[in-house]
Write a protein that holds these residues in place. Structure first.
Motif, PDB file in Angstrom:
ATOM      1  N   LYS A 156      46.967  31.701  30.566  1.00  0.00           N
ATOM      2  CA  LYS A 156      47.391  31.062  31.800  1.00  0.00           C
ATOM      3  C   LYS A 156      46.395  31.250  32.955  1.00  0.00           C
ATOM      4  O   LYS A 156      46.582  30.697  34.036  1.00  0.00           O
ATOM      5  CB  LYS A 156      48.763  31.588  32.217  1.00  0.00           C
ATOM      6  CG  LYS A 156      48.776  33.076  32.487  1.00  0.00           C
ATOM      7  CD  LYS A 156      50.173  33.592  32.766  1.00  0.00           C
ATOM      8  CE  LYS A 156      50.105  35.114  32.931  1.00  0.00           C
ATOM      9  NZ  LYS A 156      51.408  35.743  33.056  1.00  0.00           N
ATOM     10  N   HIS A 157      45.354  32.050  32.751  1.00  0.00           N
ATOM     11  CA  HIS A 157      44.394  32.283  33.849  1.00  0.00           C
ATOM     12  C   HIS A 157      43.205  31.338  33.789  1.00  0.00           C
ATOM     13  O   HIS A 157      42.681  31.072  32.724  1.00  0.00           O
ATOM     14  CB  HIS A 157      43.894  33.732  33.821  1.00  0.00           C
ATOM     15  CG  HIS A 157      44.969  34.714  34.143  1.00  0.00           C
ATOM     16  ND1 HIS A 157      45.600  35.460  33.196  1.00  0.00           N
ATOM     17  CD2 HIS A 157      45.546  35.035  35.328  1.00  0.00           C
ATOM     18  CE1 HIS A 157      46.525  36.229  33.754  1.00  0.00           C
ATOM     19  NE2 HIS A 157      46.506  35.981  35.059  1.00  0.00           N
ATOM     20  N   VAL A 183      42.803  32.337  38.964  1.00  0.00           N
ATOM     21  CA  VAL A 183      44.052  31.704  39.357  1.00  0.00           C
ATOM     22  C   VAL A 183      45.056  31.784  38.208  1.00  0.00           C
ATOM     23  O   VAL A 183      44.733  31.466  37.067  1.00  0.00           O
ATOM     24  CB  VAL A 183      43.814  30.224  39.738  1.00  0.00           C
ATOM     25  CG1 VAL A 183      45.119  29.556  40.136  1.00  0.00           C
ATOM     26  CG2 VAL A 183      42.799  30.131  40.863  1.00  0.00           C
ATOM     27  N   ASN A 184      46.237  32.232  38.561  1.00  0.00           N
ATOM     28  CA  ASN A 184      47.321  32.255  37.590  1.00  0.00           C
ATOM     29  C   ASN A 184      48.013  30.888  37.646  1.00  0.00           C
ATOM     30  O   ASN A 184      48.702  30.570  38.598  1.00  0.00           O
ATOM     31  CB  ASN A 184      48.292  33.378  37.959  1.00  0.00           C
ATOM     32  CG  ASN A 184      49.376  33.558  36.914  1.00  0.00           C
ATOM     33  OD1 ASN A 184      49.669  32.626  36.159  1.00  0.00           O
ATOM     34  ND2 ASN A 184      49.947  34.747  36.875  1.00  0.00           N
ATOM     35  N   GLU A 213      39.823  45.142  39.451  1.00  0.00           N
ATOM     36  CA  GLU A 213      41.078  44.698  38.859  1.00  0.00           C
ATOM     37  C   GLU A 213      41.654  43.530  39.607  1.00  0.00           C
ATOM     38  O   GLU A 213      41.613  43.481  40.833  1.00  0.00           O
ATOM     39  CB  GLU A 213      42.081  45.851  38.889  1.00  0.00           C
ATOM     40  CG  GLU A 213      42.351  46.417  37.515  1.00  0.00           C
ATOM     41  CD  GLU A 213      43.570  47.297  37.499  1.00  0.00           C
ATOM     42  OE1 GLU A 213      43.423  48.480  37.175  1.00  0.00           O
ATOM     43  OE2 GLU A 213      44.663  46.774  37.819  1.00  0.00           O
ATOM     44  N   ILE A 214      42.163  42.565  38.888  1.00  0.00           N
ATOM     45  CA  ILE A 214      42.868  41.464  39.521  1.00  0.00           C
ATOM     46  C   ILE A 214      43.924  40.913  38.568  1.00  0.00           C
ATOM     47  O   ILE A 214      43.680  40.802  37.369  1.00  0.00           O
ATOM     48  CB  ILE A 214      41.873  40.363  39.975  1.00  0.00           C
ATOM     49  CG1 ILE A 214      42.606  39.318  40.831  1.00  0.00           C
ATOM     50  CG2 ILE A 214      41.177  39.698  38.790  1.00  0.00           C
ATOM     51  CD1 ILE A 214      41.671  38.445  41.649  1.00  0.00           C
ATOM     52  N   HIS A 215      45.091  40.644  39.070  1.00  0.00           N
ATOM     53  CA  HIS A 215      46.210  40.109  38.295  1.00  0.00           C
ATOM     54  C   HIS A 215      46.402  40.862  36.978  1.00  0.00           C
ATOM     55  O   HIS A 215      46.616  40.277  35.921  1.00  0.00           O
ATOM     56  CB  HIS A 215      45.991  38.606  37.978  1.00  0.00           C
ATOM     57  CG  HIS A 215      45.853  37.764  39.209  1.00  0.00           C
ATOM     58  ND1 HIS A 215      46.557  37.998  40.369  1.00  0.00           N
ATOM     59  CD2 HIS A 215      45.088  36.672  39.457  1.00  0.00           C
ATOM     60  CE1 HIS A 215      46.225  37.096  41.279  1.00  0.00           C
ATOM     61  NE2 HIS A 215      45.330  36.279  40.760  1.00  0.00           N
ATOM     62  N   GLY A 216      46.297  42.144  37.033  1.00  0.00           N
ATOM     63  CA  GLY A 216      46.561  42.962  35.861  1.00  0.00           C
ATOM     64  C   GLY A 216      45.467  42.966  34.804  1.00  0.00           C
ATOM     65  O   GLY A 216      45.682  43.406  33.681  1.00  0.00           O
ATOM     66  N   ILE A 223      51.822  30.144  38.475  1.00  0.00           N
ATOM     67  CA  ILE A 223      52.356  30.159  39.841  1.00  0.00           C
ATOM     68  C   ILE A 223      51.979  28.829  40.497  1.00  0.00           C
ATOM     69  O   ILE A 223      50.804  28.471  40.560  1.00  0.00           O
ATOM     70  CB  ILE A 223      51.767  31.319  40.648  1.00  0.00           C
ATOM     71  CG1 ILE A 223      52.151  32.650  39.983  1.00  0.00           C
ATOM     72  CG2 ILE A 223      52.253  31.293  42.091  1.00  0.00           C
ATOM     73  CD1 ILE A 223      51.389  33.836  40.505  1.00  0.00           C
ATOM     74  N   SER A 245      44.216  36.146  47.758  1.00  0.00           N
ATOM     75  CA  SER A 245      44.597  37.141  46.750  1.00  0.00           C
ATOM     76  C   SER A 245      44.022  36.798  45.369  1.00  0.00           C
ATOM     77  O   SER A 245      44.020  37.628  44.474  1.00  0.00           O
ATOM     78  CB  SER A 245      46.124  37.231  46.668  1.00  0.00           C
ATOM     79  OG  SER A 245      46.638  35.959  46.340  1.00  0.00           O
ATOM     80  N   ASP A 246      43.529  35.559  45.233  1.00  0.00           N
ATOM     81  CA  ASP A 246      42.920  35.164  43.958  1.00  0.00           C
ATOM     82  C   ASP A 246      41.410  35.408  43.940  1.00  0.00           C
ATOM     83  O   ASP A 246      40.763  35.213  42.923  1.00  0.00           O
ATOM     84  CB  ASP A 246      43.182  33.672  43.699  1.00  0.00           C
ATOM     85  CG  ASP A 246      44.640  33.398  43.345  1.00  0.00           C
ATOM     86  OD1 ASP A 246      45.326  34.361  42.951  1.00  0.00           O
ATOM     87  OD2 ASP A 246      45.083  32.249  43.485  1.00  0.00           O
TER      88      ASP A 246
END
Lengths: 128, 790
Positions: B688-689, B709-710, B618-621, B713, B606-607
């Motif tokens: 944070k990314h 990557v967030n 789009e990814i992680h908003g 998490i 998902s990353d």
């Protein structure tokens, strides 16, 4: 007509009737994704694996997900109950058996067809 | 040289056939020519097989066939089995077995025909049977002539390689076929196919001669042989599928399985009507038709599985054999089919008026056997229609269809079998019959009650179990009585017991199997199906280091054992191959089928994101766009000079849009001698990314694969996990045991039949000078002799 023949005919008639209904229940037609969407019945779709799109195995549900393009070029997500089939990567064509459910094709079985791979090609021999 | 052998073999077989047919007209010396040509053809076919085997063993990769299916690294037994790994070779195996069997058939017929004086020449069976058989051999040889295994690579690929080119190594054998069963299943199965040609030839000969007493006696041992060997071959295939391929079962109603099963059912039906005919003179027509049909079904099966018509319906892979073979198979099939059916129709009148005795009584063994045979044919019909459906209409049939239809038929077959054993030939006293039913029915009722109590709640399954136990009990009782006197005479009863045991095994393993999916993290014990399972890691297999054992310790009540399913990456298949491992626990099997190994990954899917040049996703908003490669830090010279020890950096420029703000980020990957290393990049230190460059494709369409990557998490640090399907197959040993018992029963019957014929033959030899009409007397004598024996 004697009794034996009569009994025979009755038995054969019952057999044929039972056979006919069992057959109609279990018939699976060849279709494409468009037709599968329309019928909602179990059918068999031939196509090819869309390698560019993600394919993954989910251990929790024991399902393998991939994208498939049918012979008319219609693409659809396929979820297979089970692991990635043998010879999936080398398959020229795949045949998925199942039905449309919630916008994806839910397959009970996926067959892989790789005839050309069983016989070498001119390309293969040149590599030697 | 190979082609020459095959061409002459084809011609000799054809000549043998012609000579034999001429000899049937009364020209006796043509029998000698026929024999000579047959032997020449057989020797040539066998030589060609030996030659092909030699070419395979000595790795003559200039032959397309050898290059296509074998390689240097194969062990000797698999190397030999590459002989029949492809179409051409499997046809050659078939021709080879046909040639060899024919040599025995020829001497068998010649010996049996000695008892016939030349004045009764028309009664001899050798001319027509061998004439037809030679014709079959010539057809098989002809297939090899048009689809030769001796093509050179430069003949197959004239545009790609030059004349005289010898490839270094072959393409190898499909890993699915690389196991012990490959060396044994196809030859046994093809032996069965081959053997069914003999009853076919006998039946056709009888129809041509319009004489219906000898064919059955002469042909019965061969029919038994065919039934035995084909049955064995089919179940070997079943064991292969179960034990090695990991299909989870031994039978899947696949077209390829079905198409060899149908002739077997028909030949078993034929055996039963032939035995009835022997005792009562009835069912001539039925026996003839069944013997002919069985071989036609073999040819039809070949057509179905070789012509590519079932391409979309089977797990087996089909290669299109080419237009010529396809057409020839149709000619082969329609010639023999048309001839067979035509002859039956032609002789219908004389078959009808044949001195059949009075109408059979309903309560007689022959009536029961006839109904049994019809039931078998019904099962054959069901399976044949289902299997042929893809060529009748555009579609297939679910396996459920076969289960649903064959379950009641199996109940019928088991019950009829039990009842028939209590009935006498010709006529049974009703009272006596009912009386004899008491004990077996009582026993069956008892067992059924026990079964229901221990949990068999499915009515139709309970019925099948009851019928199987009923027949098993009756056959066991008779077999025991006979066995103490004369072992081989118990053959039929032993075979029936085997079938009933097989039925019980099918009930247990198919209806009452349990299956669960288990995920086993390394060294963590999980509970499934009543067992504690612990995955202890993978170890390479000794002697085959590219394959891995996945060691699973299975434990129950303090008793533990190790199961080692196998997974490996096959270059041939470009994918992961999986083999199950099975613990045979006497009353059940624990079956572990590997599904996948999940290894902890640096990035979760998902990353990850793949982007073409100019594309935005789009990814992680946030929106991410791949702008261009950034090769500013890339040292082209170092790369070209092959300075592996020097680190090199490749980069890409991306645009990140977050909260309406677009920023530029350079993400980089460091190439070192140890491989690629992902360098973390951030928009700003307090974001944070983290962005990583995973992959880039420079050639063709420019694209990159990146990870976002967030960091807030937490990363899961799950260990590697083995995913399995575990299943319990209760009483599966009954399936194998029943098959073995059934084959033994066939074998005992075969032995007895053969001895009978031999002793009849010796008797006839002693009587050679008696009278001119001796042969008719002889056959009648033999008949009474048979009856005495039972």
């Amino acid at each position: 007509m004697n009794k034996k023949t009569l009994i025979g005919i009755v038995i054969i008639a019952i057999f044929l009737a039972v056979g006919f209904f069992a057959f109609m229940d279990n018939k699976v037609e060849y279709a494409n994704f468009k037709k599968a969407t329309e019928t909602h019945k179990t059918c068999q779709v031939k196509g090819s694996w869309v390698r560019e799109k993600e394919s993954k195995f989910d251990a929790q549900t024991n399902q393998f997900t991939f994208y498939m393009k049918d012979e008319n070029g219609v693409e659809m997500k396929v979820i297979l109950d089970g692991a990635k089939p043998n010879n999936f990567e080398m398959a020229e064509n795949v045949v998925a058996k199942g039905k449309i459910k919630d916008g994806h094709f839910h397959a009970k079985e996926v067959l892989t067809k790789c005839p050309s791979k069983y016989e070498g090609t001119g390309e293969d021999i040149k590599r030697n | 040289m190979g082609n020459l052998l095959l061409n002459i073999a084809f011609a000799s077989a054809l000549l043998a056939s012609i000579c034999y047919f001429i000899s049937n007209g009364g020209k006796e010396k043509f029998i000698r020519y026929g024999r000579m040509f047959y032997h020449i053809a057989a020797v040539l076919v066998i030589s060609s097989a030996a030659y092909l085997l030699y070419l395979i063993i000595t790795h003559q990769f200039q032959l397309t066939y050898v290059w296509n299916y074998s390689s240097r690294d194969l062990p000797w037994n698999l190397l030999i089995s590459t002989f029949y790994a492809g179409q051409e070779g499997s046809f050659h195996l078939w021709a080879f077995l046909t040639a060899v069997l024919g040599v025995f058939l020829l001497s068998y017929l010649a010996n049996r025909d000695i008892e016939i004086k030349s004045s009764n020449y028309k009664e001899k069976y050798e001319p027509l049977v061998m004439g037809l058989y030679s014709l079959i051999l010539s057809f098989l040889a002809f297939i090899l002539v048009i689809k030769s295994p001796y093509l050179m690579v430069w003949e197959s690929f004239p545009n790609d390689v030059a004349v005289g080119f010898v490839p270094e190594d072959g393409r190898g054998l499909n890993p699915l076929l690389q196991n012990f069963w490959m060396t044994i299943h196809p030859p046994v199965l093809f032996s069965g196919f081959t053997a069914l040609a003999v009853p076919f030839c006998f039946a056709i000969t009888a129809l041509i001669k319009n004489e219906y007493s000898r064919w059955m006696k002469l042909g019965l041992p061969w029919t038994l042989f065919g039934g035995m060997i084909l049955g064995l071959g089919i179940m070997l295939g079943g064991y292969w599928a179960y034990g090695v391929l990991g299909w989870g079962g031994y039978w899947g109603w696949d077209p390829v399985e079905n198409s060899s099963f149908v002739p077997w059912i028909v030949v078993v039906a034929a055996i039963h009507t032939m035995v009835s005919e022997e005792r009562t003179g009835k069912f001539k027509k039925t026996s003839l038709i069944l013997c002919i049909t069985a071989y036609l079904l073999v040819l039809y099966s070949t057509f179905l599985t070789r012509s590519g018509v079932l391409g979309d319906a089977s797990v087996h892979s089909f290669v299109d054999p080419g237009q010529e073979v396809y057409l020839f198979l149709i000619v082969f099939l329609s010639l023999f089919g048309g001839g067979g059916i035509g002859l039956v129709l032609f002789r219908l009148k004389s078959l009808r008026t044949a001195p059949s005795e009075q109408q059979s009584q309903l309560l007689s063994r022959e009536s029961a056997l006839f109904v049994g045979a019809i039931t078998l044919c019904a099962a054959a019909l069901v399976i044949a229609v289902g299997t042929s459906w893809p060529i009748i209409a555009k579609g297939t049939v679910e396996p459920e269809f076969y289960n649903r239809m064959n379950l009641p038929l199996a109940i019928l077959i088991a019950s009829i079998n039990g009842f028939s054993m209590l009935l006498k030939w010709r006529y049974s006293e009703e009272k006596q019959f009912l009386k004899s039913l008491y004990i077996p029915l009582g026993f069956t009722a008892l067992i059924t009650i026990v079964l229901v109590i221990i949990g068999v709640r499915d009515f139709i399954i309970a019925l099948l179990a009851a019928a199987a136990f009923f027949a098993l009990f009756i056959n066991l009782e008779i077999a025991y009585r006979i066995f103490t006197k004369d072992k081989v005479k118990a053959g039929p009863y032993i075979a029936h017991m085997g079938l009933m045991i097989l039925f019980l095994g099918i009930i247990g393993s198919a209806r009452y199997s349990e299956e669960v999916n288990v995920s086993l993290p390394l060294n963590e014990t999980k509970h499934a199906l009543g067992y504690n399972m612990t995955y202890k890691g993978a170890t390479p297999i000794k002697g085959d280091e590219e394959k891995f054992h996945f060691n699973v310790i299975v434990e129950k009540e303090g008793r533990g054992f190790l199961l080692q399913p196998v997974m490996y990456y096959s270059e041939y298949s470009e994918g992961v191959m999986k083999n199950p491992d099975i613990a045979n626990l006497v009353v059940k099997d624990l079956y572990l089928s590997p599904m996948a190994l999940e290894t902890p990954q640096d990035f979760s899917s998902s990353d990850m994101l793949s982007l073409k040049k100019g594309e935005e996703k789009e990814i992680h908003g946030m929106k991410v766009k791949f702008v261009n490669f950034d090769m500013s830090k890339f040292d082209r010279e170092a790369m070209q000079e092959g300075k592996d020890n020097k680190d090199n950096i490749m980069g890409a420029e991306i645009e990140v849009t977050m909260d309406g703000k677009t920023q530029k980020v350079i993400i980089e990957q460091k190439i070192t001698s140890a491989g690629a290393e992902n360098i973390p990049s951030k928009i700003s230190d307090n974001d944070k990314h983290t962005f990583y460059l995973l992959n880039m494709s420079v050639s063709g369409e420019s694209a990159v694969e990146i990870a976002v990557v967030n960091d807030s998490i937490p990363k899961s640090d799950a260990p590697e996990t083995l995913v399995l399907t575990a299943s319990i197959k209760p009483f599966i040993n009954l399936v194998w045991g029943g098959t073995i018992i059934m084959v033994l029963g066939f074998f005992a019957s075969l032995l007895r039949r053969y001895r009978l014929i031999k002793s009849g033959h010796r008797k006839a030899e002693r009587n050679t000078d008696s009278s001119s009409g001796h042969s008719k007397n002889g056959s009648r004598k033999k008949k009474s002799h048979l009856q005495e024996q039972d």
